[in-house]
Design a protein around this motif. Structure first.
Motif, short mmCIF file in Angstrom:
data_model
loop_
_atom_site.label_atom_id
_atom_site.label_comp_id
_atom_site.label_asym_id
_atom_site.label_seq_id
_atom_site.Cartn_x
_atom_site.Cartn_y
_atom_site.Cartn_z
N GLN A 268 0.85 -1.19 0.00
CA GLN A 268 0.00 0.00 0.00
C GLN A 268 0.88 1.24 0.00
O GLN A 268 2.04 1.22 0.45
N LYS A 269 0.32 2.34 -0.47
CA LYS A 269 1.14 3.54 -0.67
C LYS A 269 1.66 4.15 0.62
O LYS A 269 2.67 4.84 0.61
N ASP A 270 0.96 3.93 1.75
CA ASP A 270 1.40 4.53 3.02
C ASP A 270 2.27 3.59 3.85
O ASP A 270 2.48 3.80 5.04
#
Length: 329
Positions: free
Chosen positions: A71-73
């Motif tokens: 995931q991007k975070d």
């Protein structure tokens, strides 16, 4: 006298093949283990165990996927490893009361990828963190684990023993190991630890196979073949005069697990084998062809190489059914 010397030969060959002592095996099975190791040694074992798992991942994961994240975070694969090494160094410095390790800048728990650009850089850092932590544990020993200091982590600030700090570091590494397993699976890759388990399972010996050996007079002798997971040396085990081949089952299984193909045999008149030599008529005895160790070795070499489900070779016969054991190459 012959039976006693034959049994000694069995023991001698087993010791030579396995490199272990039957006396030592008896102790480990029937007596309680010795005293526990030092707490420092136990801590070191767990420190090295999780550290080596992460190093194996760092070396194994494709470098072109080092910046992958689910995931991007989240942290990337490389950033997870750098984070683990940095936290390890933070805790190592506290316990050792030193400035050990690199300066990671303002964000001391998240080294920059601009500094650790390559896979080699990342592997080298986590290897060094593991080695430096192990050196501190060994140097300080149990006395070092008993020292206390203020410590603030997720449970809040309080006074803890250094052993608590080492447990915290190990637990933290374990969390990120689990996260990196997810990164492997998300890329349809199998983590090194899982591959190792699969390899061990594949190398486990199969269940023994019952086979028949035909004596020169046609008598069938029952045997059990304990096949190792891959081609290797073999050994023939013959029982004492008050036993059957079943007496060897446990040891034969251990030998097979160690890579030694093992055949156990019921002598004439024992277990599931045919008529004993002593009960044959003179005419029947005349059909039995005794063979010496050299011929026996040759015949069983051939049998082991074939690994057939049955065999028609003549078994070694001697009047009285003396027992022996011949190492097979």
């Amino acid at each position: 006298m012959r039976k006693r010397s034959s049994l000694a030969l069995v023991v001698f060959i087993l010791l030579a093949l396995t490199g272990t002592s039957l006396y030592g095996q008896g102790q480990s099975q029937n007596q309680p283990a010795g005293s526990a190791r030092s707490r420092a040694d136990e801590t070191l074992e767990w420190w090295n165990q999780i550290g080596n798992k992460l190093i194996a991942m760092a070396k194994d994961f494709p470098e072109d996927k080092y910046d992958f994240k689910v995931q991007k975070d989240e942290r990337t694969f490389a950033e997870n490893l750098l984070h683990v090494a940095a936290v390890d160094y933070d805790l190592i410095r506290r316990v050792s009361e030193s400035n050990m390790g690199p300066d990671f800048g303002k964000d001391k728990h998240n080294p920059s990828r601009e500094v650790y650009k390559t896979k080699t850089d990342v592997v080298k850092l986590i290897e060094q963190a593991l080695a430096d932590g192990a050196a501190v544990i060994k140097q300080q020993g149990d006395a070092g684990l008993d020292k206390t200091m203020p410590f603030a982590w997720e449970t809040g600030k309080h006074i803890v023993h250094n052993s608590y700090i080492w447990i915290t570091a190990i637990e933290h590494s374990t969390e990120h190991f689990g996260q990196l397993v997810v990164y492997y699976r998300a890329n349809n890759l199998v983590p090194p630890e899982s591959r190792r388990d699969q390899t061990q399972q594949a190398q486990q010996p199969s269940a023994p196979r019952v086979v028949e050996l035909k004596a020169s007079d046609g008598t069938l002798l029952k045997a059990s073949y304990f096949a190792a997971a891959k081609p290797g040396p073999g050994v023939l085990l013959l029982h004492q005069s008050n036993r059957t081949r079943k007496a060897w089952d446990n040891l034969a299984g251990q030998l097979a697990a160690a890579g030694i193909n093992t055949l156990t045999l019921d002598m004439r008149g024992f277990g599931e084998s045919g008529t004993p030599y002593t009960k044959l008529t003179d005419a029947e005895k005349a059909k039995v062809s005794p063979c010496g160790p050299a011929t026996l070795t040759q015949r069983f070499n051939t049998w082991f190489r074939s690994q057939a489900s049955s065999a028609t070779l003549s078994a070694w016969e001697e009047p009285g059914g003396s027992a022996s054991s011949i190492p097979l190459k």
